[in-house]
Design an enzyme around this catalytic site. Sequence first.
Site, PDB file in Angstrom:
ATOM      1  CG  ASP A   1      -0.439   0.089   2.511  1.00 31.64           C
ATOM      2  OD1 ASP A   1       0.765   0.395   2.633  1.00 31.64           O
ATOM      3  OD2 ASP A   1      -1.163  -0.129   3.486  1.00 31.64           O
ATOM      4  CB  ILE A   2       0.131   4.631  -1.277  1.00 33.49           C
ATOM      5  CG1 ILE A   2      -0.070   4.046  -2.683  1.00 33.49           C
ATOM      6  CG2 ILE A   2       0.834   5.986  -1.358  1.00 33.49           C
ATOM      7  CD1 ILE A   2      -1.000   4.862  -3.550  1.00 33.49           C
TER       8      ILE A   2
ATOM      9  CD  GLU B   1      -4.658   3.482   1.749  1.00 28.93           C
ATOM     10  OE1 GLU B   1      -4.297   3.583   2.929  1.00 28.93           O
ATOM     11  OE2 GLU B   1      -5.847   3.575   1.399  1.00 28.93           O
TER      12      GLU B   1
END
Length: 308
Positions: free
Chosen positions: A180-181, A223
């Site tokens: 994920d970001i 995300e």
Amino acid sequence: MHAVDFDSEATSITNFSELQREIAARKRQALQAYLVVLTGSNVGAMHKLEAAETVLGRSNTADLRLTDDGISRRHARILKAGSDVVIEDLNSANGTMVNGELITQRVLKNGDKISIGASTVVRFSFNDTLDESFQQKMIEAALRDGLTRAYNKRYFLERLETEYAFAKRHHAELSLLLFDIDFFKKINDSRGHLAGDAVLMELSAVVQSMLRTEDVFARYGGEEFAVLARGTSLAKAALLAERVRARVEETNFSFEGISIPVTISVGVAGLPETRCDDAQQLVAGADTALYDSKRGGRNRVTLKDIPI
């Protein structure tokens, strides 16, 4: 009745019946034969039957490769015989069924459903160009995330179950990357949700450009993304994860002319190294590794609790 010209080809028509037959023949020629995978590992795949012979099976050399329990390496073939399209079982271990009936050879009709393996169903159909375009759009809408064009979570989970069962049965390698970001909420809060959406779209394009056709890349959450890599060892998956992490860090993300630094944290798990009794435990292993990457400072890859 006067002769009627079709396109640049002169076709002599002497009565109405001949005219009807000619129109029907031209219409058939405009249609193309297709196979559409309705269920199984390749769900949504649309294969145009252009060659005289199309082999279905799990071999790398099959024209339409289907990874599913019970499918033989060369399971069945589709033959074009004049105006007919014929399916023939290639002495497969578990047989080929058309509309629920076990067959050795049969002429296919529009809409026939072909069942092979444990869970794969393929539909045979004749389509024109407009039909093909419409079906492709419908398939894309059902399988893809609308924003990023990565596969959606539902499709990912279906493929995960199929690929896991195949890997277990054949003692094959299978790896899963979850990432994920980092600090994505800060991007949304400081730059706005449109900027966040732009980052998600560009990130998806960057990652997809690095993957093989057979890899399954999906948006797993807001995300969070997943990569399911068939036939890939845990060590090779770790190298892939590091390449993806580095590429994302190097990419110049921007929105409305303003640069947005982006990094990701990655967790990797894989068969046979990761001990698990079902597909969800494989996800849990990758998720735990992802959590360790974030806890360890983010912008890193973690493999079985070992940071890379």
